[in-house]
Design a protein around this motif. Structure first.
Motif, PDB file in Angstrom:
ATOM      1  N   LYS A 187      44.882 -11.693   2.791  1.00  0.00           N
ATOM      2  CA  LYS A 187      44.841 -10.322   3.312  1.00  0.00           C
ATOM      3  C   LYS A 187      46.672 -10.012   4.491  1.00  0.00           C
ATOM      4  CE  LYS A 187      40.248 -11.101   5.316  1.00  0.00           C
ATOM      5  NZ  LYS A 187      39.397 -11.407   6.252  1.00  0.00           N
ATOM      6  N   THR A 188      47.181 -10.681   4.557  1.00  0.00           N
ATOM      7  CA  THR A 188      48.385 -11.010   4.987  1.00  0.00           C
ATOM      8  C   THR A 188      49.570 -10.293   4.164  1.00  0.00           C
ATOM      9  OG1 THR A 188      48.628 -13.018   5.717  1.00  0.00           O
ATOM     10  CG2 THR A 188      50.960 -11.892   6.317  1.00  0.00           C
TER      11      THR A 188
ATOM     12  N   LEU B 114      51.637 -20.958   1.199  1.00  0.00           N
ATOM     13  CA  LEU B 114      50.812 -21.659   2.100  1.00  0.00           C
ATOM     14  C   LEU B 114      51.551 -22.265   3.109  1.00  0.00           C
ATOM     15  CD1 LEU B 114      46.709 -21.501   0.674  1.00  0.00           C
ATOM     16  CD2 LEU B 114      47.559 -19.990   2.795  1.00  0.00           C
ATOM     17  N   GLU B 115      51.658 -23.525   2.413  1.00  0.00           N
ATOM     18  CA  GLU B 115      52.705 -24.249   3.003  1.00  0.00           C
ATOM     19  C   GLU B 115      53.950 -24.015   4.090  1.00  0.00           C
ATOM     20  OE1 GLU B 115      53.943 -26.799   0.357  1.00  0.00           O
ATOM     21  OE2 GLU B 115      51.244 -27.633  -0.634  1.00  0.00           O
ATOM     22  N   LYS B 116      54.063 -23.423   3.636  1.00  0.00           N
ATOM     23  CA  LYS B 116      55.394 -22.565   4.105  1.00  0.00           C
ATOM     24  C   LYS B 116      55.309 -21.482   5.420  1.00  0.00           C
ATOM     25  CE  LYS B 116      59.146 -23.775   0.647  1.00  0.00           C
ATOM     26  NZ  LYS B 116      59.791 -22.782   0.027  1.00  0.00           N
ATOM     27  N   ALA B 117      54.208 -20.853   5.178  1.00  0.00           N
ATOM     28  CA  ALA B 117      53.745 -19.785   6.690  1.00  0.00           C
ATOM     29  C   ALA B 117      53.029 -20.819   7.477  1.00  0.00           C
ATOM     30  CB  ALA B 117      53.831 -18.491   5.552  1.00  0.00           C
ATOM     31  N   TRP B 118      52.305 -21.459   6.779  1.00  0.00           N
ATOM     32  CA  TRP B 118      51.356 -21.710   7.777  1.00  0.00           C
ATOM     33  C   TRP B 118      51.077 -23.436   8.238  1.00  0.00           C
ATOM     34  CZ3 TRP B 118      49.759 -17.794   5.031  1.00  0.00           C
ATOM     35  CH2 TRP B 118      49.731 -16.664   6.056  1.00  0.00           C
TER      36      TRP B 118
ATOM     37  N   LEU C 272      56.265  -6.259  12.860  1.00  0.00           N
ATOM     38  CA  LEU C 272      55.135  -7.547  11.892  1.00  0.00           C
ATOM     39  C   LEU C 272      55.451  -8.514  13.058  1.00  0.00           C
ATOM     40  CD1 LEU C 272      57.566  -7.699   8.468  1.00  0.00           C
ATOM     41  CD2 LEU C 272      55.467  -6.388   9.162  1.00  0.00           C
ATOM     42  N   GLN C 273      53.315  -8.945  12.629  1.00  0.00           N
ATOM     43  CA  GLN C 273      53.090 -10.426  13.357  1.00  0.00           C
ATOM     44  C   GLN C 273      54.006 -11.715  12.310  1.00  0.00           C
ATOM     45  OE1 GLN C 273      49.282  -9.598  12.324  1.00  0.00           O
ATOM     46  NE2 GLN C 273      48.351  -8.950  14.449  1.00  0.00           N
ATOM     47  N   ASN C 274      53.305 -12.769  13.294  1.00  0.00           N
ATOM     48  CA  ASN C 274      54.140 -13.425  12.847  1.00  0.00           C
ATOM     49  C   ASN C 274      54.215 -14.624  11.553  1.00  0.00           C
ATOM     50  OD1 ASN C 274      55.425 -15.995  13.289  1.00  0.00           O
ATOM     51  ND2 ASN C 274      53.982 -17.423  13.886  1.00  0.00           N
ATOM     52  N   GLN C 275      52.712 -14.336  11.199  1.00  0.00           N
ATOM     53  CA  GLN C 275      52.434 -14.465  10.057  1.00  0.00           C
ATOM     54  C   GLN C 275      52.535 -13.540   8.641  1.00  0.00           C
ATOM     55  OE1 GLN C 275      51.729 -17.777  11.388  1.00  0.00           O
ATOM     56  NE2 GLN C 275      51.933 -18.069   9.795  1.00  0.00           N
ATOM     57  N   VAL C 276      52.555 -12.264   8.964  1.00  0.00           N
ATOM     58  CA  VAL C 276      53.320 -11.929   7.904  1.00  0.00           C
ATOM     59  C   VAL C 276      54.867 -12.211   7.924  1.00  0.00           C
ATOM     60  CG1 VAL C 276      53.403  -9.101   8.088  1.00  0.00           C
ATOM     61  CG2 VAL C 276      50.983  -9.754   8.748  1.00  0.00           C
ATOM     62  N   ALA C 277      55.481 -11.317   9.356  1.00  0.00           N
ATOM     63  CA  ALA C 277      57.160 -12.233   8.948  1.00  0.00           C
ATOM     64  C   ALA C 277      57.310 -13.483   8.112  1.00  0.00           C
ATOM     65  CB  ALA C 277      57.648 -12.024  10.259  1.00  0.00           C
TER      66      ALA C 277
ATOM     67  N   LYS D 136      50.318  -2.635   2.498  1.00  0.00           N
ATOM     68  CA  LYS D 136      50.532  -1.507   3.369  1.00  0.00           C
ATOM     69  C   LYS D 136      51.488  -0.691   4.184  1.00  0.00           C
ATOM     70  CE  LYS D 136      45.582  -2.021   3.723  1.00  0.00           C
ATOM     71  NZ  LYS D 136      44.053  -3.033   4.724  1.00  0.00           N
ATOM     72  N   VAL D 137      52.211  -1.026   4.811  1.00  0.00           N
ATOM     73  CA  VAL D 137      53.266  -1.221   5.567  1.00  0.00           C
ATOM     74  C   VAL D 137      53.945  -0.972   5.201  1.00  0.00           C
ATOM     75  CG1 VAL D 137      55.217  -2.289   6.953  1.00  0.00           C
ATOM     76  CG2 VAL D 137      53.391  -3.087   7.451  1.00  0.00           C
ATOM     77  N   PHE D 138      54.748  -1.224   3.761  1.00  0.00           N
ATOM     78  CA  PHE D 138      55.284  -0.624   2.357  1.00  0.00           C
ATOM     79  C   PHE D 138      55.140  -0.033   1.557  1.00  0.00           C
ATOM     80  CE2 PHE D 138      57.491  -5.252   2.253  1.00  0.00           C
ATOM     81  CZ  PHE D 138      58.642  -4.907   2.669  1.00  0.00           C
TER      82      PHE D 138
END
Length: 291
Positions: A72-73, A56-60, A31-36, A79-81
């Motif tokens: 989008k994230t 948004l505040e916690k992931a970015w 997983l990419q950083n923000q997705v994870a 899509k992964v699941f």
């Protein structure tokens, strides 16, 4: 006392929060950083609804992003699941409220394996030798994997990866449906291994910046035309972006914001068809792309 380490079982999937890898049997997705980060925040909510603002505040943290980036994230996670928004089995959307993880969740502690004491000297010699070989092999595998960077396309059909290829590094794609692997580009080792997809699955942007150079270099590979666009801009602030070949590229520097927190910054690059690419930096090195 050492801190306990855990994996998370999400229905049939297992998440390693340290490596940001999801596994399901023999299938493995990095997983990419923000997705994870988004997935971990959903896990921490433990089945409770978490608002878009809080995600948004916690992931970015310290970064100005729109809800569209979060949507989008979450879409990438689905899509992964192989999940569906209309009939969710993993992530449920609650209109005007946020998201929540509805799949069965279990926290699993990683077992610590101890090395048995070898009593006889002869066995001790062989044990030390075998252990040394095993450690050497593990270090090699770790370095090999650490140098590889894999990303899943938004439609969930293709995995793009950057990994060492002889003396250089190379960009590959692997079609999940038929297993076909393509070599797209080869380049010298960049100062940070970063890549990402465009939202329409047609382009892959990747970092080719060399540590010794005084400018940043980005490549954009178009899978439809098999052409590469080259974007170059100086590492020092205050100068406009300049493009290398091809000359018909529409890319230009729109805006640069320096965020005081964690020495991070972001470049906004206008691309073709009114697309905007965000180039995220941490400690003056490219850390991620958002298309």
């Amino acid at each position: 006392m050492s801190k306990k380490k855990y994996h998370y079982k999400i229905k049939d999937w297992t998440l390693n929060p340290i490596t940001s890898e999801l596994t399901n049997g023999g299938e493995k997705v990095h997983l990419q950083n923000q997705v994870a980060k988004v997935l971990l925040e959903l896990i921490k909510a433990n089945g409770q609804t978490i608002s878009k603002k809080e995600l948004l505040e916690k992931a970015w943290p310290g970064t100005i992003v729109t809800e569209n980036s979060l949507d989008k994230t979450v879409s990438e996670l689905r899509k992964v699941f192989r999940d569906s928004r209309a009939n969710p089995q993993f992530i449920e959307t609650l209109p005007r409220k946020g998201y929540r993880l509805i799949a069965p969740l279990k926290k699993v502690e990683i077992e610590k394996r101890t090395i048995p004491i070898i009593k006889r000297r002869s066995n001790l010699k062989w044990g030390i030798l075998i252990l040394a070989l095993a450690v050497t092999a593990l270090i090699y595998i770790f370095k090999k994997n650490a140098e590889a960077h894999k990303i899943l396309s938004p439609n969930g059909k293709i995995i793009a990866s950057i990994k060492k290829d002889g003396v250089n590094y190379a960009l590959f794609t692997e079609d999940i449906t038929n297993g076909k692997i393509r070599l797209l580009d080869s380049f010298s080792k960049p100062e940070s291994i970063v890549a990402n997809w465009s939202s329409d699955n047609s382009n892959i942007i990747y970092n080719t910046t060399l540590a010794k150079n005084d400018f940043y270099s980005l490549n954009v590979f178009n899978l439809h035309t098999n052409r590469i666009s080259y974007i170059k801009f100086p590492k020092k602030e205050g100068m406009m972006i300049s493009n290398l070949k091809p000359q018909d590229s529409l890319s230009k520097l729109l805006e640069h914001k320096k965020l005081s927190q964690r020495n991070s910054s972001v470049h906004y690059i206008a691309y073709e068809n009114n697309d905007t690419i965000k180039v995220l930096f941490n400690d003056k090195k490219i850390s991620d792309f958002k298309w």
